[in-house]
Write an enzyme that holds these catalytic residues in place. Structure first.
Site, PDB file in Angstrom:
ATOM      1  N   ASP A  57     -20.888 -51.711  30.182  1.00 57.39           N
ATOM      2  CA  ASP A  57     -22.256 -52.199  30.318  1.00 57.39           C
ATOM      3  C   ASP A  57     -23.267 -51.156  29.864  1.00 57.39           C
ATOM      4  OD1 ASP A  57     -21.352 -50.810  32.688  1.00 57.39           O
ATOM      5  OD2 ASP A  57     -23.212 -51.386  33.671  1.00 57.39           O
ATOM      6  N   ASP A 104     -24.232 -43.920  25.694  1.00 59.47           N
ATOM      7  CA  ASP A 104     -23.992 -44.309  27.092  1.00 59.47           C
ATOM      8  C   ASP A 104     -23.535 -45.763  27.169  1.00 59.47           C
ATOM      9  OD1 ASP A 104     -23.886 -44.283  29.841  1.00 59.47           O
ATOM     10  OD2 ASP A 104     -26.043 -44.432  30.112  1.00 59.47           O
ATOM     11  N   HIS A 137     -17.277 -47.314  31.025  1.00 62.73           N
ATOM     12  CA  HIS A 137     -17.949 -48.567  31.377  1.00 62.73           C
ATOM     13  C   HIS A 137     -18.482 -49.253  30.133  1.00 62.73           C
ATOM     14  CE1 HIS A 137     -22.167 -47.058  31.008  1.00 62.73           C
ATOM     15  NE2 HIS A 137     -21.721 -45.940  31.526  1.00 62.73           N
ATOM     16  N   GLU A 177     -23.679 -49.187  35.595  1.00 65.18           N
ATOM     17  CA  GLU A 177     -25.087 -48.808  35.579  1.00 65.18           C
ATOM     18  C   GLU A 177     -25.826 -49.200  36.853  1.00 65.18           C
ATOM     19  OE1 GLU A 177     -26.496 -46.920  33.604  1.00 65.18           O
ATOM     20  OE2 GLU A 177     -25.470 -46.966  31.673  1.00 65.18           O
TER      21      GLU A 177
END
Length: 424
Positions: free
Chosen positions: A107, A138, A105, A173
């Site tokens: 974001d 992350d 991901h 998220e």
């Protein structure tokens, strides 16, 4: 004992360069791709250009948000969003072999209190081989590992019998909108590796998480005559104590994959808002938080368990018995998910890591947080997580990642993909 690498495997591993990896990571960290922001879309377009230059078949599309949100299985969102872009890039060659997905991901969560950062969170800092910044582990390090692995396969000239697909998604998220839209578009595969930070372990299962909202009523009056009113804050305390008992009960018998966690299915109140004037007794309190969903538990059962707990707590309180708290479920809805027990994908990655990197055998565990794993698993795509970084640093002002760790994951991915899809 490690296996003897083929010439093609050695060629691919030799293409993975830590200097290039560090440069790619710094470029991605400089884009403040907070969930729901315009920079989230900017990130997708930048990555699409990089993937196009690798000679991949690129599908970059605007997600039809109204249609996706109207779907009965939509996983929910929390951040406001006016647009979203999907991005999938697939190797153009390949025969009758399987398709392996490398997923990540784009974001990141907001940086929080800027005073607690050592500098601008979106101006990455380098200290030796460690890179600091929001999104470092992350999971922009995971994105870079995916890019480096696929670039190595392309530049080494590997002729694949199957295909490799990169799924880069938005909105992980706050619920998984990007992965949901990607799968709905028809992008699937035979196995999926998600490069979330796993601290050197194989994560083969994720707990789920649901966002709750509790509205507790009170009765306003002047603070000097507070006995004539009912403080919503004091009324809420009855509910809060009941939630603590609920959490303890729900964690009494966790799955063995979650045994290392003190509280694998955490119930946490994240925000409290009450009152609008210092000298008034507050007539409403809003509590919002996160309810952990156990492995294999139907989210509807978790909802019912929570709502029963709140209702029973209200029934025991003289005020709340007549003015019960109201529970609603806004935001993301993360079910749990897992790789089927004994599936060969775990052994494939474990052996690839041993052959590409060496060191102790990678152990298997579950994770107490929700992720996109459950969406791919629900689509019958065997999925696990293996990526660079320590999840304990994610979402914190200490977020960082080691460049050699990214390179080690990239080498593992390259070898695992070669062995999974086969070579012509």
């Amino acid at each position: 004992m490690t296996a003897v690498l083929s010439a093609g495997e050695r060629a691919a591993l030799e293409e993975i360069d830590e200097t290039v990896i560090a440069r790619m990571l710094l470029e991605l960290l400089a884009i403040p791709s907070v969930t729901g922001s315009a920079a989230e879309s900017e990130m997708q377009h930048l990555l699409a250009g990089q993937l196009d230059r690798l000679g991949l078949d690129v599908d970059l599309w605007p997600v039809d948000l109204p249609a996706v949100r109207a779907h009965p299985d939509f996983p929910g969102t929390e951040a406001p969003r006016e647009e979203a872009w999907g991005l999938v890039a697939t190797t153009p060659d390949g025969g009758d072999g399987p398709t392996v997905i490398l997923q990540g991901h784009v974001d990141v969560v907001p940086p929080g209190d800027l005073r607690q950062w050592d500098g601008d969170p979106f101006v990455p800092r380098v200290s030796g081989n460690v890179v600091h910044g929001r999104g470092a582990c992350d999971m922009k390090a995971g994105l870079v590992a995916n890019l480096a692995a696929l670039a190595a396969l392309r530049t080494s000239g590997a002729r694949l019998r199957g295909r490799v697909a990169l799924h880069f998604v938005v909105g992980e998220e706050d619920g998984g909108l990007g992965a949901f839209a990607t799968l709905r578009r028809g992008h699937t595969g035979d196995a999926c590796l998600i490069t979330e930070p796993t601290s050197g372990t194989l994560v083969t299962a994720n707990a789920g998480a649901l966002t709750f909202r509790i509205e507790v009523p009170g009765q306003a009056t002047h603070a000097s005559t507070r006995d004539a009113g009912v403080s919503a804050i004091e009324a809420y305390w009855t509910v809060h104590q009941a939630l603590a008992r609920l959490e303890a009960r729900r964690n009494m018998a966790a799955d063995p994959l979650m045994a290392e966690y003190t509280t694998p299915y955490a119930l946490s109140v994240g925000t409290l808002r009450a009152g609008d004037w210092a000298s008034s007794v507050p007539d409403r309190l809003i509590a919002e938080g996160r309810l952990g969903v156990a492995l294999g538990e139907d989210p509807a059962e978790a909802v019912a368990d929570f709502e029963t707990c709140v209702a029973e707590a209200c029934a025991q309180d003289p005020w709340l018995r007549e003015h019960p708290a109201i529970v609603t479920w806004p935001g993301g809805r993360f079910a749990s998910g897992r790789l089927p027990a004994g599936h060969p994908l775990g052994a494939l990655v474990r052996e690839a890591h041993a052959d590409a990197v060496g060191g102790p055998q990678v152990r298997e565990r579950g994770a107490p947080y929700g992720s996109d794993l459950r969406l791919y698993a629900a689509a019958d795509i065997p999925t696990l997580q293996f990526g660079p970084g320590d999840v304990r640093l994610a979402h914190s002002t200490r977020e960082q990642v080691r460049v050699p760790e990214i390179a080690a994951v990239a080498r593992t991915l390259a070898l695992a993909v070669l062995r999974a899809v086969g070579t012509a």
